[in-house]
Design an enzyme around this catalytic site. Sequence first.
Site, PDB file in Angstrom:
ATOM      1  N   HIS A   6       0.856  -1.186   0.000  1.00  0.00           N
ATOM      2  CA  HIS A   6       0.000   0.000   0.000  1.00  0.00           C
ATOM      3  C   HIS A   6       0.887   1.229   0.000  1.00  0.00           C
ATOM      4  O   HIS A   6       1.929   1.238   0.647  1.00  0.00           O
ATOM      5  CB  HIS A   6      -0.907   0.007   1.243  1.00  0.00           C
ATOM      6  CG  HIS A   6      -2.061   0.925   1.090  1.00  0.00           C
ATOM      7  ND1 HIS A   6      -1.972   2.283   1.316  1.00  0.00           N
ATOM      8  CD2 HIS A   6      -3.332   0.683   0.690  1.00  0.00           C
ATOM      9  CE1 HIS A   6      -3.143   2.826   1.072  1.00  0.00           C
ATOM     10  NE2 HIS A   6      -3.992   1.900   0.684  1.00  0.00           N
TER      11      HIS A   6
ATOM     12  N   ASP B 116      -7.978  -5.341  -0.125  1.00  0.00           N
ATOM     13  CA  ASP B 116      -8.493  -6.188  -1.213  1.00  0.00           C
ATOM     14  C   ASP B 116      -8.115  -7.660  -1.079  1.00  0.00           C
ATOM     15  O   ASP B 116      -8.569  -8.476  -1.873  1.00  0.00           O
ATOM     16  CB  ASP B 116      -7.969  -5.658  -2.565  1.00  0.00           C
ATOM     17  CG  ASP B 116      -8.574  -4.318  -2.914  1.00  0.00           C
ATOM     18  OD1 ASP B 116      -9.812  -4.205  -2.816  1.00  0.00           O
ATOM     19  OD2 ASP B 116      -7.832  -3.383  -3.252  1.00  0.00           O
TER      20      ASP B 116
HETATM   21  N1  CMC Z   1       4.205  -7.532  -4.919  1.00  0.00           N
HETATM   22  C1  CMC Z   1       5.544  -7.483  -5.082  1.00  0.00           C
HETATM   23  N2  CMC Z   1       6.297  -6.395  -4.869  1.00  0.00           N
HETATM   24  C2  CMC Z   1       5.659  -5.274  -4.507  1.00  0.00           C
HETATM   25  C3  CMC Z   1       4.277  -5.226  -4.333  1.00  0.00           C
HETATM   26  C4  CMC Z   1       3.538  -6.413  -4.526  1.00  0.00           C
HETATM   27  N3  CMC Z   1       2.211  -6.436  -4.363  1.00  0.00           N
HETATM   28  N4  CMC Z   1       3.917  -3.988  -3.956  1.00  0.00           N
HETATM   29  C5  CMC Z   1       5.041  -3.267  -3.917  1.00  0.00           C
HETATM   30  N5  CMC Z   1       6.104  -4.039  -4.236  1.00  0.00           N
HETATM   31  C6  CMC Z   1       7.525  -3.639  -4.243  1.00  0.00           C
HETATM   32  C7  CMC Z   1       7.868  -2.817  -5.465  1.00  0.00           C
HETATM   33  O1  CMC Z   1       8.314  -3.630  -6.513  1.00  0.00           O
HETATM   34  C8  CMC Z   1       8.939  -1.915  -4.922  1.00  0.00           C
HETATM   35  O2  CMC Z   1      10.133  -2.665  -4.840  1.00  0.00           O
HETATM   36  P1  CMC Z   1      11.567  -1.963  -5.095  1.00  0.00           P
HETATM   37  O3  CMC Z   1      11.719  -0.974  -3.980  1.00  0.00           O
HETATM   38  O4  CMC Z   1      12.543  -3.072  -5.068  1.00  0.00           O
HETATM   39  O5  CMC Z   1      11.453  -1.299  -6.440  1.00  0.00           O
HETATM   40  C9  CMC Z   1       8.490  -1.630  -3.482  1.00  0.00           C
HETATM   41  O6  CMC Z   1       7.711  -2.777  -3.116  1.00  0.00           O
HETATM   42  C10 CMC Z   1       7.649  -0.364  -3.330  1.00  0.00           C
HETATM   43  O7  CMC Z   1       6.552  -0.461  -4.223  1.00  0.00           O
HETATM   44  P2  CMC Z   1       5.988   0.752  -5.050  1.00  0.00           P
HETATM   45  O8  CMC Z   1       5.391   0.252  -6.317  1.00  0.00           O
HETATM   46  O9  CMC Z   1       7.008   1.835  -5.160  1.00  0.00           O
HETATM   47  O10 CMC Z   1       4.858   1.273  -4.069  1.00  0.00           O
HETATM   48  P3  CMC Z   1       3.640   2.201  -4.446  1.00  0.00           P
HETATM   49  O11 CMC Z   1       3.298   2.940  -3.230  1.00  0.00           O
HETATM   50  O12 CMC Z   1       3.930   3.013  -5.665  1.00  0.00           O
HETATM   51  O13 CMC Z   1       2.475   1.180  -4.858  1.00  0.00           O
HETATM   52  C11 CMC Z   1       0.686  -0.354  -4.667  1.00  0.00           C
HETATM   53  C12 CMC Z   1       1.471   0.783  -3.977  1.00  0.00           C
HETATM   54  C13 CMC Z   1      -0.558  -0.641  -3.835  1.00  0.00           C
HETATM   55  C14 CMC Z   1       0.223   0.124  -6.048  1.00  0.00           C
HETATM   56  C15 CMC Z   1       1.599  -1.597  -4.769  1.00  0.00           C
HETATM   57  O14 CMC Z   1       1.956  -2.046  -3.493  1.00  0.00           O
HETATM   58  C16 CMC Z   1       0.962  -2.708  -5.572  1.00  0.00           C
HETATM   59  O15 CMC Z   1       1.057  -2.726  -6.794  1.00  0.00           O
HETATM   60  N6  CMC Z   1       0.234  -3.661  -4.880  1.00  0.00           N
HETATM   61  C17 CMC Z   1      -0.522  -4.670  -5.580  1.00  0.00           C
HETATM   62  C18 CMC Z   1      -1.845  -4.087  -6.073  1.00  0.00           C
HETATM   63  C19 CMC Z   1      -2.830  -3.929  -4.955  1.00  0.00           C
HETATM   64  O16 CMC Z   1      -3.013  -4.794  -4.112  1.00  0.00           O
HETATM   65  N7  CMC Z   1      -3.554  -2.774  -4.955  1.00  0.00           N
HETATM   66  C20 CMC Z   1      -4.584  -2.478  -3.957  1.00  0.00           C
HETATM   67  C21 CMC Z   1      -4.145  -1.400  -3.024  1.00  0.00           C
HETATM   68  S1  CMC Z   1      -5.186  -1.233  -1.564  1.00  0.00           S
HETATM   69  C22 CMC Z   1      -6.738  -0.736  -2.117  1.00  0.00           C
HETATM   70  C23 CMC Z   1      -6.814   0.502  -2.907  1.00  0.00           C
HETATM   71  O17 CMC Z   1      -6.146   1.484  -2.630  1.00  0.00           O
HETATM   72  O18 CMC Z   1      -7.589   0.502  -3.844  1.00  0.00           O
END
Ligand code: CMC
Length: 432
Positions: free
Chosen positions: A308, A365
Amino acid sequence: MNSKTAQLIVDGHTYELPVIIGTTGEKAIDIKNLLKESGYITLDSGYMNTGSCESGITYLNGEKGILRYRGYNIEDLAEKCVFVEVAYLLLTGELPNPKELDQFKNDMTRYALIHEDMIHFFDHFPPNSSPMSILSTMVGSLHDFYPEMDFDEDPYGGITTATARLLSKIRTLAAFSYKKSIGHPLVYPRADLCYCGNFLNMMFNRPNIEYHVEPLLVSALNKLLILHADHEQNCSTSTVRLVGSSGVRLYPSISAGVGALWGPLHGGANVAVIRMLEAIYADNGDFDKYIKMAKDPDNPYRLTGFGHRVYKTYDPRAKIIKDVTHQILDTMQIKDPLLDIAQELEYRVSRDDYFVSRNLYPNVDFYSGIVYRAMNIPTNMFTVMFALGRLPGWISHWQEMHMDKENNKIGRPRQIYQGIVERPFVVMEDRP
Ligand code: CMC
């Protein structure tokens, strides 16, 4: 008034920037006048560290796992309230007294029908249309069927005709889109059923089978909708604010919010989680394969339902939904193999340094789809359920933005241009 300032030194000049402190101690540097004074803008793709407004609706502390609506802890609201009370709280700032609650519930009944002409819309979507695209279209067109916003005396505050209409009608639209998708006759809303009971009845009642609205499912649905009701400046809420800032009315702003919610990184994640769990199940529980893919920096695959932007600890909503999942499945004696897969995946992730070091915990989710499955809600409706829940939050933010006359400016970010500076225009020889 806070007298603290921050200093920015650039090109040998020092700029004093006002500091804003929130009621819970959150700190921000106000850079509104920085461009005018220094010629610099700030750059923050994805708004990782940018506040877009001051808001009094929801407080979220991602380090401590705290979520409060209008000062009330989410755990208390989920335990002690029904969804319409929480919607009222978000919209007005206060929980309703019994009289106010009655009035609000009456409004939900009064406005539950949708214009019969709108029902014909459903006939013209292609088979297998996404319920999210149907919902977005329908909500946008409410503007033409119910143009009362232009006549509301105070369209921007509290419970208005438009907000009550939207809350009530979106539930009817959601259930109708499901009925149409399976070719069943529509079930109209009933005056004797509560908000969630009505939704379940419109979804599952059929002419040839007696349907009983199960209190256990009503209670679970209330909890799920409450947990989704607001989450401060998330992608879809920011979209609603941004679109609304152009001066467009409520319905088109909410329609845009539905579009933003649809994506798999946001509300669409509840569908993607089920697809992921199904894939692991079909792969005979080969967890290592999926965890390895998610950890591979060259592979865009992610374990959906984990991580998140704001929470760096267990999402408090996920905790409650996990409990609801067990309660529903145990009471209804449902054995869903996807729950076993989900639990095992969570266990493995919680012991894997990649996820632990990045604070990747289950989010809202991760377990919600398993509860929806137990309720017989089809997977392609899961994000619609999220939209139903998030609606009071979207409306509250839209109203709050409009009431803040001082800061109510059109949303218009800046950019740093990195393209070709200038080149001469040369007419091509064979150009007509
Ligand atoms: N699986 C694997 N690696 C992950 C994941 C995941 N679900 N989420 C984040 N990471 C890694 C990412 O690759 C990055 O690694 P590194 O630092 O080595 O590059 C690190 O963790 C930070 O991730 P980020 O993409 O910079 O974080 P963000 O804040 O931009 O993204 C997120 C947040 C929710 C989009 C992301 O965690 C994600 O894609 N999660 C899966 C999709 C998901 O479950 N979404 C629902 C969110 S909650 C409900 C809502 O808000 O609607």
